[in-house]
Scaffold this motif. Structure first.
Motif, PDB file in Angstrom:
ATOM      1  N   THR A 172      45.477  37.769  47.549  1.00 62.72           N
ATOM      2  CA  THR A 172      44.110  37.990  47.064  1.00 62.72           C
ATOM      3  C   THR A 172      43.946  39.398  46.493  1.00 62.72           C
ATOM      4  O   THR A 172      43.241  39.596  45.492  1.00 62.72           O
ATOM      5  CB  THR A 172      43.076  37.748  48.177  1.00 62.72           C
ATOM      6  N   ILE A 225      45.348  39.360  42.974  1.00 60.86           N
ATOM      7  CA  ILE A 225      44.441  38.706  42.024  1.00 60.86           C
ATOM      8  C   ILE A 225      43.305  39.652  41.633  1.00 60.86           C
ATOM      9  O   ILE A 225      42.946  39.770  40.457  1.00 60.86           O
ATOM     10  CB  ILE A 225      43.886  37.391  42.614  1.00 60.86           C
ATOM     11  N   ASN A 263      38.817  31.790  42.388  1.00 60.05           N
ATOM     12  CA  ASN A 263      39.735  30.685  42.631  1.00 60.05           C
ATOM     13  C   ASN A 263      38.876  29.428  42.506  1.00 60.05           C
ATOM     14  O   ASN A 263      38.194  29.038  43.446  1.00 60.05           O
ATOM     15  CB  ASN A 263      40.350  30.816  44.027  1.00 60.05           C
ATOM     16  N   TYR A 306      39.154  22.984  41.633  1.00 59.82           N
ATOM     17  CA  TYR A 306      39.942  22.436  40.532  1.00 59.82           C
ATOM     18  C   TYR A 306      39.268  21.257  39.834  1.00 59.82           C
ATOM     19  O   TYR A 306      39.498  21.010  38.659  1.00 59.82           O
ATOM     20  CB  TYR A 306      41.327  22.027  41.029  1.00 59.82           C
ATOM     21  N   THR A 363      38.925  36.221  35.210  1.00 57.55           N
ATOM     22  CA  THR A 363      40.214  36.142  35.890  1.00 57.55           C
ATOM     23  C   THR A 363      40.121  34.947  36.830  1.00 57.55           C
ATOM     24  O   THR A 363      39.478  35.027  37.883  1.00 57.55           O
ATOM     25  CB  THR A 363      40.516  37.442  36.661  1.00 57.55           C
ATOM     26  N   MET A 404      41.639  31.228  38.714  1.00 58.45           N
ATOM     27  CA  MET A 404      42.722  30.389  39.223  1.00 58.45           C
ATOM     28  C   MET A 404      42.470  28.938  38.835  1.00 58.45           C
ATOM     29  O   MET A 404      41.395  28.392  39.066  1.00 58.45           O
ATOM     30  CB  MET A 404      42.798  30.504  40.746  1.00 58.45           C
ATOM     31  N   LYS A 409      51.571  32.941  38.940  1.00 59.80           N
ATOM     32  CA  LYS A 409      51.772  31.551  39.339  1.00 59.80           C
ATOM     33  C   LYS A 409      51.977  31.491  40.853  1.00 59.80           C
ATOM     34  O   LYS A 409      52.609  32.386  41.438  1.00 59.80           O
ATOM     35  CB  LYS A 409      52.991  30.951  38.633  1.00 59.80           C
ATOM     36  N   SER A 415      49.756  26.336  41.012  1.00 56.81           N
ATOM     37  CA  SER A 415      48.533  26.904  40.462  1.00 56.81           C
ATOM     38  C   SER A 415      48.875  28.171  39.682  1.00 56.81           C
ATOM     39  O   SER A 415      49.985  28.705  39.791  1.00 56.81           O
ATOM     40  CB  SER A 415      47.547  27.228  41.587  1.00 56.81           C
ATOM     41  N   ALA A 416      47.907  28.639  38.905  1.00 49.07           N
ATOM     42  CA  ALA A 416      48.133  29.846  38.112  1.00 49.07           C
ATOM     43  C   ALA A 416      46.826  30.556  37.840  1.00 49.07           C
ATOM     44  O   ALA A 416      45.769  29.929  37.738  1.00 49.07           O
ATOM     45  CB  ALA A 416      48.819  29.500  36.791  1.00 49.07           C
ATOM     46  N   VAL A 417      46.932  31.871  37.709  1.00 44.79           N
ATOM     47  CA  VAL A 417      45.781  32.685  37.310  1.00 44.79           C
ATOM     48  C   VAL A 417      45.864  32.929  35.804  1.00 44.79           C
ATOM     49  O   VAL A 417      46.912  33.338  35.294  1.00 44.79           O
ATOM     50  CB  VAL A 417      45.767  34.037  38.047  1.00 44.79           C
TER      51      VAL A 417
END
Length: 259
Positions: A12, A15, A98, A101, A122, A124, A160, A174-176
Motif C-alpha cells: 500500500t 501504491i 483499489n 473490479y 492512480t 488498481m 502488477k 491485478s495491476a495499477v
C-alpha cells in the motif's frame, strides 16, 4: 461487492508513492475497505483524504481511523457511480484507489468525462483491464477503452500484483494504472461524439469501418477524414479516432443547422 483488499503496508505504501508527490493535494479514495491504502495515503504529505464507501462495515473502520487523523480524513457513504467526487474535495485533487473490479470500467469512464478536474488517477484494476487501458493500436487488448483513456490522458501500467497479495485473493492478476490527464481536454459534446464513434467502430470489431460506422453515416466520416473504409477499428490510431469524432460532431451540427 467485487472488492479484494490490500493489507500489506509495503504494497500500500508503494501504491501511494506511485501517485507522486501528494503535498498540498486532496485525495479521494474509492472503496477503502478496512483502510490499508487509506493509512498509506495518510502517511504521505497529502493535505486531505476523503474516502467513498458503500459498505457500512468498512465505514465504521474508516470513522475510527479518522479519529487518529483529525482534520485529514473523512468518509462519505455513497455509490461512487452516482457521486460527483469533485464536490468532495478542493483542487488540486487526485484519485488513488483499489477499485471494486465489477464497477471499475464505468467509474473510470465517468472520471474521464471530467478529466480537467483531476491531476492524476492512480488506480488498481484487474490486469486485463489495465492492459486494455494502455494498449497500443493493432494489439490484442486495443479497443474502445484504450482510445478513450489515451485520448484524454497519458496512461501506463506501473505495478502488477499476484492474486495472493489480496484478501480475499481474486482469480486473476491485478495491476495499477497511472492515468495523467492532458492539459487540454475535449469539451462534453466532442467526448460524446467520441463515445459514439468508438462504440460503433468496436461494436463489431471484425467488420471493416465502412460497415461498422454505417449507422453514423460512416461514408461521410471516412471521406471527410481520408481514412480507408476497408480498415478495421483496431488499426486506427488515437489521432485518427479524434478526426472521426470531430467529423461526426461537425456532421451532427450541420444536420441540425439544415433542420
Amino acid at each position: 461487492m467485487g472488492q479484494h483488499f490490500l493489507l500489506d503496508p509495503g504494497i500500500t505504501g508503494h501504491i501511494a508513492a506511485l501517485a507522486g508527490s501528494l503535498a498540498g493535494r486532496s485525495v479521494v479514495e474509492v472503496g477503502p475497505g478496512p483502510g490499508g491504502l487509506t493509512r498509506a495515503l495518510l502517511e504521505t504529505p497529502a493535505l486531505y483524504v476523503h474516502a467513498v464507501e458503500l459498505d457500512t462495515r468498512a465505514i465504521a473502520i474508516i470513522e475510527e481511523l479518522a479519529q487518529n487523523y483529525p482534520g485529514r480524513l473523512s468518509i462519505t457513504q455513497a455509490d461512487a457511480l452516482k457521486c460527483d467526487l469533485t464536490a468532495l474535495v478542493p483542487a488540486p485533487r487526485q484519485i488513488v484507489a483499489n477499485l471494486p473490479y465489477n464497477v471499475a470500467t464505468p467509474l473510470l469512464t465517468g472520471w474521464l468525462r471530467q478529466a480537467t478536474e483531476w491531476e492524476r488517477l492512480t488506480l488498481m484494476f484487474q490486469l486485463e483491464v489495465a492492459e486494455r487501458i494502455c494498449a497500443a493500436p493493432d494489439t490484442e487488448h486495443y479497443g474502445r477503452l484504450a482510445v478513450l483513456c489515451q485520448w484524454c490522458a497519458d496512461c501506463a501500467v506501473v505495478m502488477k500484483l499476484p492474486p495472493g497479495a489480496f484478501s480475499p485473493p481474486p482469480a486473476v492478476w491485478s495491476a495499477v494504472a497511472s492515468i495523467t490527464p492532458h492539459a487540454q481536454q475535449p469539451d462534453p459534446s466532442l467526448f460524446r461524439a467520441m463515445e459514439q464513434v468508438t462504440a460503433a467502430a468496436f461494436g463489431q470489431r471484425r467488420k471493416m469501418l465502412r460497415g461498422s460506422l454505417k449507422g453514423l453515416d460512416g461514408s461521410t466520416l471516412l471521406e471527410a477524414t481520408g481514412i480507408d473504409g476497408t480498415r478495421r477499428a483496431e488499426t486506427l490510431t488515437i489521432a485518427e479516432f479524434d478526426a472521426l469524432a470531430r467529423a461526426h460532431l461537425a456532421r451532427k451540427a450541420d444536420a441540425r443547422t439544415k433542420a
